[in-house]
Design an enzyme around this catalytic site. Structure first.
Site, short mmCIF file in Angstrom:
data_model
loop_
_atom_site.label_atom_id
_atom_site.label_comp_id
_atom_site.label_asym_id
_atom_site.label_seq_id
_atom_site.Cartn_x
_atom_site.Cartn_y
_atom_site.Cartn_z
N SER A 23 72.93 -15.37 -36.14
CA SER A 23 73.61 -14.15 -36.57
C SER A 23 72.89 -13.48 -37.74
CB SER A 23 75.06 -14.50 -36.92
OG SER A 23 75.84 -13.36 -37.10
N ASP B 230 59.83 -7.94 -37.68
CA ASP B 230 59.55 -6.64 -37.08
C ASP B 230 58.75 -5.74 -38.01
OD1 ASP B 230 60.79 -7.33 -34.76
OD2 ASP B 230 62.58 -6.10 -35.05
N LYS C 204 72.21 -15.32 -31.41
CA LYS C 204 73.52 -14.67 -31.46
C LYS C 204 73.34 -13.22 -31.92
CE LYS C 204 78.15 -14.86 -33.47
NZ LYS C 204 78.13 -13.53 -34.12
#
Length: 552
Positions: A294, A305, A319
């Site tokens: 999460s 990223d 998740k």
């Protein structure tokens, strides 16, 4: 009296359902609202008939709660009903705050005991220690209580008194504690791994997680850190905004961190960094594993990223679902999945599709053929549908069966208890080592203890023997099997020598916890942690670090 209250609650619920059914009965029979009203009416009728005719008395609250939980289980594991009596526990999970004495309790070797006092809170400050056996809380004997009941007795409003009686060794001790507001730290440890590299363990994302990480970064930089390792292994996640703010510590303002997209426009949102970073250039490695979930995955994924950090470890949990808490009647709540989140490259890392169930009712993994490719800022290829994959993968450690047996049978735990009873202090958590004399003491202590086990090789031979008997080959190879079994038959005495170093590691961690608590366990493991060792190698090698983040 309670039965009368339950019946009144049931009657009011049935009346409310009846009104709902009456108000929307004009909807067409193929309308979803009609379907909802029809099934609510059936459910109310069923409860009413059970209460009237079932041979034994029913508990309406319990029965309805079971029905609600079974219904929600058809959706996903994260959509949960929270009745009023569990609201305090839910609040503690999301905020990290509760009123109590500040200790983890549990049952080990069949005994209720203190497993870990939190440093700086009443339990630890009063002198309660790991392995103190719980006998009484105020006037209530707790030897035969379950840990949930004992936890309830220990909790209470701040500044109220509670008396705890424990057994330690052969002594019975009584402690008078004043409950306090307990705030569990999201950063149980931060410190210098070496002269230039700082390490931060981030274990949760409750309130103030980002503030704690930010302060840790500042402290480490004052101590000379020019490189940072952020550890979110075993971090189950938490508050989304805290994850965004942790990313913001290392990423400039006005950068997108995560989007939430759901069925309703009201749950769609884009979360961006809002402040100037503490350090947007310091070399950074993030440690992840299969229990990073999460919010921990948002932090690791966003930093990946933006090519802001090298990720080391193992693939994360996967998740990518967002939960919101919605209030219900009678102070109950439902925590339900309202959206999926998407990190800056555009990928959703949700690994299980709960809308597609298998024959056992479990959600299905996203197949490789349906995974989509995305790009990081520097053009590296990353994929959705499987969690966050590290840049450098490290296999999980496999411990020898003897080590596993000694730990799971609580023999290491029990030895550490006896060790600590006879010694008031040990060297610092990182400096302390299990000496040869200490290890010999442990081996002698084991002489009358049961810790037998089956090695993997022995298990394989047993399986081979079973298959040989089933397929009628046993008589042909029984002599070879007997010889093989004899040659690999394990010796516990030899295994204590062969696997001495990893057993000493387990002993060190357990003994250190008696003196330096959770912080000490983390600090003691720093030099033997293979993922941390790899992270250090990467962060201290500028060429290797840059080549991972900018391969072109």
């Amino acid at each position: 009296m309670n039965k009368l209250i339950s019946k009144k609650l049931m009657l009011r619920t049935l009346l409310l359902i009846g009104v709902t059914v009456s108000l929307i009965s004009f909807y067409p029979k193929d309308d979803k609202l009609f379907s909802i009203a029809k099934n609510l009416d059936i459910f109310a009728s069923l409860i009413r008939e059970l209460d009237s005719y079932y041979v034994d008395e029913i508990d309406p609250d319990k029965l309805v709660t079971v029905g609600i939980n079974a219904m929600l289980a058809e959706l996903d594991p994260y959509t949960e009903y929270i009745p009023e009596e569990e609201s305090d526990d839910f609040r503690m999970m999301t905020t990290g705050e509760y009123g109590g004495v500040g200790a983890v309790i549990g049952n080990r070797v069949g005994v209720n005991m203190i497993l870990m006092p939190y440093e700086g809170f009443p339990a630890q400050l009063s002198g309660l220690k790991v392995a103190d056996e719980l006998l009484r809380v105020d006037s209530v004997q707790v030897v035969d209580k379950n840990t949930a009941e004992i936890s309830t007795l220990l909790k209470g409003p701040a500044n109220t008194e509670v008396q705890v009686e424990v057994k330690r060794g052969g002594d019975t001790l009584t402690f008078n504690l004043t409950r306090k507001k307990i705030v569990i730290s999201n950063v149980p440890y931060h410190g210098m791994v070496d002269g230039e590299t700082g390490y931060i363990k981030l274990s949760d994302f409750t309130t103030n997680a980002a503030t704690e990480v930010g302060q840790a970064v500042k402290n480490l930089k004052k101590d000379g850190a020019n490189k940072i390792i952020l550890d979110v292994r075993d971090n189950p996640g938490g508050i989304l905004k805290e994850a965004v703010d942790v990313v913001n510590i290392f990423i400039p303002k006005r950068r997108e961190v995560v989007k939430t997209i759901g069925k309703l426009e009201s749950v769609n949102a884009t979360y961006t960094t809002e402040m100037s970073p503490i350090d947007k250039d310091i070399p950074l490695v993030v440690l992840i594993n299969e229990r990073s979930a999460s919010a921990a995955e948002i932090v690791a994924g966003a930093l990946q990223d933006y090519d802001r950090a090298v990720l080391v470890g193992r693939k994360s949990f996967g998740k990518g679902l967002v939960q919101s808490t919605v209030p219900l009647s009678y102070n109950s709540q439902v925590k339900l999945t309202t959206a999926k989140y998407y990190i800056p490259s555009g990928r959703c890392i949700q690994a299980i599709d709960y809308s597609l169930k298998d024959e056992d009712g479990n959600g299905r993994s996203v197949p490789d053929s349906l995974r989509k490719a995305f790009e990081t800022k520097n053009g590296r290829t990353v994929y959705d549908g499987v969690g966050i994959e590290p840049d450098i993968e490290i296999d999980s450690r496999n411990f020898a069966p003897i080590t596993y047996s000694l730990v799971t049978r609580s023999l290491v735990f029990r030895f550490a208890n006896e060790f600590a009873l006879g010694r008031n202090s040990i060297p610092g958590a990182r400096e302390f080592e299990v000496s040869e004399e200490m290890y010999d003491e442990f081996v002698n202590w084991l002489q009358d203890k049961e810790y037998d086990y089956t090695t993997r090789v022995e298990k394989t031979i047993d399986d081979l023997e079973t298959y040989a008997e089933r397929e009628k080959y046993y008589e042909d190879i029984q002599d070879e099997l007997a010889s093989l079994k004899e040659s690999v038959s394990h010796s516990k005495e030899q295994d204590l020598i062969t696997f001495k170093e990893e057993i000493k590691e387990a002993l060190k961690d357990e003994i250190v916890s008696r003196y330096y608590f959770q912080r000490g366990i983390i600090e003691a493991s720093l030099d033997k942690d293979p993922e941390l060792v790899k992270a250090l190698e990467i962060v201290k090698d500028p060429e290797q670090y840059s080549s991972i983040l900018s391969p072109n």
